[in-house]
Design a protein around this motif. Structure first.
Motif, short mmCIF file in Angstrom:
data_model
loop_
_atom_site.label_atom_id
_atom_site.label_comp_id
_atom_site.label_asym_id
_atom_site.label_seq_id
_atom_site.Cartn_x
_atom_site.Cartn_y
_atom_site.Cartn_z
N ILE A 21 -62.79 59.93 -4.09
CA ILE A 21 -61.82 61.03 -4.09
C ILE A 21 -60.73 60.70 -3.08
N PRO A 22 -59.50 60.41 -3.51
CA PRO A 22 -58.40 60.21 -2.55
C PRO A 22 -58.10 61.49 -1.80
N THR A 23 -57.75 61.37 -0.53
CA THR A 23 -57.42 62.55 0.26
C THR A 23 -56.10 63.18 -0.17
N LEU A 24 -55.25 62.44 -0.86
CA LEU A 24 -54.06 63.00 -1.50
C LEU A 24 -54.32 63.05 -3.00
N ASP A 25 -54.11 64.21 -3.59
CA ASP A 25 -54.38 64.40 -5.01
C ASP A 25 -53.51 63.45 -5.82
N PRO A 26 -54.09 62.54 -6.62
CA PRO A 26 -53.27 61.62 -7.41
C PRO A 26 -52.47 62.30 -8.51
N CYS A 27 -52.84 63.51 -8.91
CA CYS A 27 -52.07 64.25 -9.92
C CYS A 27 -52.05 65.71 -9.54
#
Length: 659
Positions: A564-570
């Motif tokens: 889970i990236p800490t910045l939402d990819p979308c």
């Protein structure tokens, strides 16, 4: 230097090495701004990419004359004492023919200029072909270079201790989810269910925004047995034992779905969907399904949660707060006798959905799992099946890239007849890319599917749907999780590797093995588990036929089940419209959930702030010595499974002439 215009200074900086450009940043604010120029670092990313290195090697091989290559090989095979003739041959090979007066003619100069123009044109095509960004997409190429080349570190979140003492003090996470900040993009809190039936939350915001400056700090823990329904038992020890059995029975990976706006989360435990208020860590609602829940979709704003059981697909209605319980008899009879006229769920012909994705731009639901096709539904016509996309692989994870799919036929290097305009037009078009990770005939399979966005009509997949399947270079083992990360795709495999590839799904950027980040103290504690006479950690012989190194401990290879990236990819801002959004291309740290129940935060360019905290916890853990019997059993089972996997790999290579 202060009198020079910024264009000239920037041109001078382009001739420096990367380490020198980093030193220039510390000179002044002006040089800092110039050294962070996005185009400068974009060229650096391209120059240091593996795709460009491979292209240059191919050009050198193609440009080398066959006769000259044979002559050089013959000269190289001569003894060390070389004749003057060989030196002359090498000089001719390096410098080419020399005129009588040492000056090139006008024709030769024109040929040189033409060659320079051709080289510049080829470099432009190579840069355009490699460029992973889309039209209007704002990319921080300085951060991209850091994520592509900077050192990687992993900090492990501190897991709490259960009540009861003894061997039950050691707990493991059985899933992971995140609460986004008010901007809807940055991960602020990590949410995870534990095997004792409790729910825990951690502060995973960036270090400068973390609570009291302590990234990875444990913020709260619910009562033990909350999710397993054993919180009210008087015997705490018995409740913990029962909770561990209940929480780990199904083993679903996509078992946590978080609604950041309402601050609530859904946890799937066996055939029960638990709704928990994350502000109070109290159970709000519990709903029972006819079969064990194997997958949950994301609880995005504006789209309900889709629940996948072993044999059915349901659309969860969060407004229904009554104590509902599906009748097992009716649905089980339906699976045998046929679909009922007014059913509220979709039945599956084959069991095992493992991942569900909701595409808000087209109101579609995509389901994948142990079956070999991707199923497409529409919320407006649910539960009618709109169509399927045949994959042939067993899909373990689905993800969405909010960018249109670029087919392989538009590769400028492989297809010289393709124009730059055709590639740029494909990137401007509407649509999203569905990314699937799984296993095909024992090897990893990374697949890309182009899905158009339709607001008025549902998309029906056909055999002509644009797709790309990488089953050769993705991985030698099963892929477990995949997610967009900056301008790249990140996935994990069954060997503990994390791999970053370009958005084309094939060009490798970098790789990292999670086992190299496990603290040495943890390995030492695990080494005490091996008391069998058949294994000696100090032996010079490998443990089995396929051991990687002589001193490799069997069963110590951890894997990453969820990324889970800490910045939402979308983020939600880009889902509302399929137009470009700069936030989709920002690189970030990555949250990890491993197969051994660890939770970690993977960082780039700097040592994680929570590494020391995790090491201190490992050093002070005494329950591992008390739970020796339980660990002995688990490690023995793991060794047995590894032997079985080795036999499968050995048999797979018989009769093929290679292993």
């Amino acid at each position: 230097m202060d009198q020079l215009p910024p264009e000239i200074l920037l041109n001078i900086i382009t001739f420096l090495q990367v380490k020198d450009i980093l030193h220039v940043q510390s000179l002044s604010r002006r040089f800092l701004a110039l050294s962070r120029d996005s185009n400068l670092w974009k060229i650096e990313c391209f120059t240091h990419s593996r795709a460009e290195a491979q292209r240059q090697r191919q050009q050198l091989i193609q440009a080398q004359d066959a006769n000259l290559a044979a002559l050089r090989e013959a000269v190289g095979a001569l003894p060390v004492q070389r004749t003057s003739r060989s030196v002359v041959v090498e000089a001719v090979g390096d410098s080419g023919e020399v005129g009588q007066d040492g000056r090139a003619s006008d024709v030769e100069r024109e040929k040189a200029r033409t060659a320079a123009r051709m080289k510049a044109r080829e470099q432009l095509r190579a840069l355009t072909n490699w460029d992973p960004s889309y039209h209007g997409e704002s990319v921080d190429w300085y951060q991209e270079y850091i994520h592509r080349h900077a050192p990687i570190s992993v900090g492990w979140l501190q897991l709490p201790s259960s009540i009861g003492g003894g061997e039950r003090d050691w707990v493991e996470a059985t899933g992971i989810g995140v609460i986004r900040a008010d901007d809807g993009e940055t991960a602020a809190i990590a949410v995870a269910p534990l095997n004792d039936g409790s729910v825990c939350v951690w502060d995973v915001a960036p270090y400068e925004k973390a609570t009291y400056g302590q990234q990875g700090r444990l913020l709260g823990k619910s009562p033990t047995g909350l999710l397993s329904g054993r919180a009210q038992q008087a015997d705490v020890t018995k409740a913990i034992d029962q909770s561990k059995t209940i929480m780990t029975e199904t083993g679903a990976v996509e078992c946590v779905s978080v609604d950041s706006r309402l601050r609530k989360a859904y946890f799937a435990v066996q055939n029960t969907l638990n709704e928990v208020d994350l502000n109070t860590l109290q159970l709000v609602h519990r709903e029972t399904y006819p079969f064990p829940i194997t997958a949950l979709s994301a609880a995005d704003q504006g789209s309900p949660v889709t629940v996948g059981t072993n044999w059915t697909i349901h659309v969860h209605d969060p407004r229904n707060k009554r104590a509902t319980s599906f009748t097992d008899t009716s649905i089980r009879c339906e699976l045998i006798g046929g679909s009922a006229p007014s059913t509220s769920h979709a039945s599956l012909a084959q069991p095992g959905p493992l991942s569900i994705q909701n595409l808000q731009t087209s109101n579609s639901i995509w389901v994948a799992g142990r079956f070999t096709s991707l199923l497409s539904y529409d919320r407006r016509f649910f539960p009618r099946l709109l169509g399927t996309l045949h994959s042939g692989a067993r899909i373990t994870c689905l993800s969405v890239l909010q960018r249109p799919y670029v087919p392989r036929t538009l590769d400028l290097l492989r297809n010289p007849n393709v124009s730059l305009g055709a590639l740029q037009a494909a990137k401007v078009g509407a649509g999203v890319t569905l990314v699937a990770a799984g296993e095909y005939k024992g090897k990893g399979s990374l697949e890309l599917y182009g899905i158009p966005t339709h607001s008025s009509s549902a998309f029906k997949p056909t055999a002509q749907t644009m797709q790309y399947q990488n089953r050769q270079t993705a991985s030698g083992s099963k892929l477990l999780s995949v997610t967009p990360h900056g301008t790249r795709l990140l996935f994990s495999d069954g060997d503990g590797n994390l791999k970053w590839v370009e958005r084309d799904g094939s060009s490798l950027v970098r790789t990292f093995n999670i086992n190299s980040a496990i603290p040495d103290d943890t390995r030492a504690l695990h080494a005490n588990d091996y008391r069998s006479d058949t294994y000696n950690p100090h032996s010079n012989h490998p443990y089995n036929l396929f051991a990687g190194t002589a001193d490799e401990l069997p069963g110590q290879g951890d894997i990453v089940q969820k990324l889970i990236p800490t910045l939402d990819p979308c983020p939600l801002s880009s889902r509302a419209s399929s137009s470009n959004s700069s936030s989709c291309s920002k690189p970030s740290d990555v949250l990890l959930w491993t197969g051994d129940g660890r939770l970690g935060l993977l960082s780039f360019g700097h040592e994680s702030k929570i590494v020391k905290e995790a090491v201190e916890r490992v050093e002070s853990t005494e329950e591992r010595a008390r739970g020796d019997a339980e660990r002995q059993h688990s490690m023995a089972m793991r060794r047995a499974l590894e032997r079985q996997a080795d036999e499968v790999r050995f048999v797979r290579g018989l009769g093929m002439g290679y292993m």
